[in-house]
Design an enzyme around this catalytic site. Structure first.
Site, PDB file in Angstrom:
ATOM      1  N   GLY A   1       0.827  -1.197   0.000  1.00  0.00           N
ATOM      2  CA  GLY A   1       0.000   0.000   0.000  1.00  0.00           C
ATOM      3  C   GLY A   1       0.862   1.247   0.000  1.00  0.00           C
ATOM      4  O   GLY A   1       1.956   1.266  -0.565  1.00  0.00           O
TER       5      GLY A   1
ATOM      6  N   GLU B   1       0.439  -2.866  24.373  1.00  0.00           N
ATOM      7  CA  GLU B   1       1.160  -1.594  24.418  1.00  0.00           C
ATOM      8  C   GLU B   1       0.561  -0.687  25.489  1.00  0.00           C
ATOM      9  O   GLU B   1      -0.655  -0.565  25.561  1.00  0.00           O
ATOM     10  CB  GLU B   1       1.106  -0.909  23.035  1.00  0.00           C
ATOM     11  CG  GLU B   1       1.843  -1.699  21.974  1.00  0.00           C
ATOM     12  CD  GLU B   1       1.818  -1.036  20.607  1.00  0.00           C
ATOM     13  OE1 GLU B   1       1.114  -0.009  20.427  1.00  0.00           O
ATOM     14  OE2 GLU B   1       2.516  -1.527  19.705  1.00  0.00           O
TER      15      GLU B   1
ATOM     16  N   HIS C   1       6.354   1.909  19.118  1.00  0.00           N
ATOM     17  CA  HIS C   1       5.306   2.227  18.137  1.00  0.00           C
ATOM     18  C   HIS C   1       5.470   3.667  17.653  1.00  0.00           C
ATOM     19  O   HIS C   1       4.511   4.442  17.581  1.00  0.00           O
ATOM     20  CB  HIS C   1       3.913   2.024  18.746  1.00  0.00           C
ATOM     21  CG  HIS C   1       2.854   1.758  17.718  1.00  0.00           C
ATOM     22  ND1 HIS C   1       1.719   1.021  17.971  1.00  0.00           N
ATOM     23  CD2 HIS C   1       2.754   2.118  16.416  1.00  0.00           C
ATOM     24  CE1 HIS C   1       0.971   0.945  16.885  1.00  0.00           C
ATOM     25  NE2 HIS C   1       1.579   1.624  15.925  1.00  0.00           N
TER      26      HIS C   1
ATOM     27  N   ALA D   1       7.419   4.511  14.707  1.00  0.00           N
ATOM     28  CA  ALA D   1       7.920   4.615  13.331  1.00  0.00           C
ATOM     29  C   ALA D   1       7.218   5.717  12.547  1.00  0.00           C
ATOM     30  O   ALA D   1       7.833   6.380  11.717  1.00  0.00           O
ATOM     31  CB  ALA D   1       7.755   3.274  12.611  1.00  0.00           C
TER      32      ALA D   1
ATOM     33  N   ARG E   1       1.475  -4.229  12.269  1.00  0.00           N
ATOM     34  CA  ARG E   1       0.652  -4.615  13.405  1.00  0.00           C
ATOM     35  C   ARG E   1       1.329  -5.775  14.118  1.00  0.00           C
ATOM     36  O   ARG E   1       1.784  -6.730  13.473  1.00  0.00           O
ATOM     37  CB  ARG E   1      -0.761  -5.014  12.949  1.00  0.00           C
ATOM     38  CG  ARG E   1      -1.567  -3.857  12.367  1.00  0.00           C
ATOM     39  CD  ARG E   1      -1.984  -2.870  13.459  1.00  0.00           C
ATOM     40  NE  ARG E   1      -2.570  -1.659  12.886  1.00  0.00           N
ATOM     41  CZ  ARG E   1      -1.904  -0.522  12.717  1.00  0.00           C
ATOM     42  NH1 ARG E   1      -0.627  -0.440  13.046  1.00  0.00           N
ATOM     43  NH2 ARG E   1      -2.502   0.538  12.225  1.00  0.00           N
TER      44      ARG E   1
ATOM     45  N   ILE F   1       2.644   2.698   2.352  1.00  0.00           N
ATOM     46  CA  ILE F   1       3.951   2.576   3.005  1.00  0.00           C
ATOM     47  C   ILE F   1       4.868   1.654   2.214  1.00  0.00           C
ATOM     48  O   ILE F   1       6.052   1.961   2.009  1.00  0.00           O
ATOM     49  CB  ILE F   1       3.780   2.091   4.456  1.00  0.00           C
ATOM     50  CG1 ILE F   1       3.050   3.157   5.274  1.00  0.00           C
ATOM     51  CG2 ILE F   1       5.137   1.773   5.080  1.00  0.00           C
ATOM     52  CD1 ILE F   1       2.632   2.707   6.658  1.00  0.00           C
TER      53      ILE F   1
END
Length: 328
Positions: A160, A273, A294, A296, A244, A162
């Site tokens: 997609g 998390e 988390h 990035a 994920r 990214i």
């Protein structure tokens, strides 16, 4: 009699005044009211959802939008999530009540792509080991054993926004091949544009020196990287997960690293998390295991694009237009 002003319930940790200013960046938006709901209890959120026409979701994921909350909606037509992920929203319940949900697809693509490449370089060049060894007073010039990215094979899982941003940025590194796997294969012209080759997962696993995950979480992708997948990978391969946590079996990854089945990993997402001390990955002693919280996609630039895209989409709906990036 003039129409009543629409109500926007904001669940982000920003003041109502700031949210209103962001939405008003779009010209000619009709009058609306913003209710700041980040500090509200679940019961207070339910009360205000019953009044709201639009909800701006919570990018900290503190506030879930459950079926019980959606059931309180009377005039709610649209939920805008200011992030790529929307797993804290019961999209099925929204669809059943004809409430549209949208995310901010692509807003943090550059941030995550750059993070992925940085980790790929750190892993293949063994930079963390070099740093910790030298800082401790050792001089292990011949033990670091860095490698070049040039001539290697990179596997992209999920093509997609990214995945494509990553492929574009990998071009100057002169890789031998960039494989990608996605359930939706684009036109050959797209593959040529980004310099990638479609491959089944078995090929991606067995041929790639670095595998990075950019796929959404679905029942098909859940635990797709499991014990069998690790055994299919090259012994010197590294895994990067910036998508994920549930795409990867964390226990299987921990065992694969301990036993040397794969060489290393970069993990930005965790099954719980904030990450808890009983997470099996925290018990792995491996300098080629890198963690981040988390983060990035959490660059200043990415955050700005996300909130501005979300605000513009709300403005679009307030003006009577269809939202961009719908997920249902």
């Amino acid at each position: 009699m003039p129409d009543m002003a629409k109500i926007v319930l904001s669940l982000v940790p920003l003041s109502g005044e700031i949210v209103k200013l962001l939405i008003r960046q779009t010209p000619d938006v009709p009058d609306f009211e913003v209710i700041a709901g980040y500090e509200m209890s679940v019961d207070e959120i339910k009360i205000n959802v019953s009044r709201a026409d639009i909800v701006l979701g919570d990018y900290t994921f503190k506030h879930k939008i459950t079926a019980d909350i959606v059931a309180e909606a009377k005039s709610l037509k649209f939920i805008q999530q200011p992030s790529v992920g929307y797993q804290h929203i019961d999209v099925g319940a929204c669809t059943a009540r004809r409430i549209k949900v949208a995310n901010t697809a692509g807003a943090n693509a550059v941030s995550v792509a750059e993070h992925t490449i940085a980790w790929g370089l750190c892993l293949i060049k063994n930079m963390f080991y070099a740093h910790t060894s030298t800082r401790s007073g050792r001089w292990e010039q011949m033990n670091v054993k860095p490698a070049e990215l040039k001539g290697k094979v990179w596997g992209i899982v999920g093509f997609g926004h990214i995945g494509r941003a990553l492929a574009q940025r990998l071009k100057p590194f002169e890789l031998n091949r960039v494989y990608y796997h996605d359930i939706h294969r684009p036109d050959l012209s797209i593959e040529k544009e980004f310099g990638v080759v479609f491959a089944e997962m078995a090929v991606v696993l067995s041929q790639s020196d670095i595998i990075s995950l950019h796929a959404p979480l679905t029942e098909q992708t859940r635990a797709m990287i499991n014990e069998a997948a690790f055994k299919a990978m090259k012994p010197g391969a590294c895994l990067i997960n910036v998508a994920r946590a549930e795409l990867v079996d964390e226990k299987a990854l921990a065992e694969a690293l301990k036993k040397g089945i794969i060489a290393g990993a970069g993990i930005d997402v965790f099954s719980q998390e904030p990450v808890t001390t009983d997470n099996p990955l925290l018990g792995v002693d491996n300098e080629k295991l890198l963690f981040s919280p988390h983060s990035a996609g959490v660059t200043d630039e990415g955050a700005g694009r996300i909130i501005n895209m979300a605000a513009a989409n709300i403005a679009r709906v307030l003006k009577g237009d269809e939202p961009e990036s719908p997920v249902n």
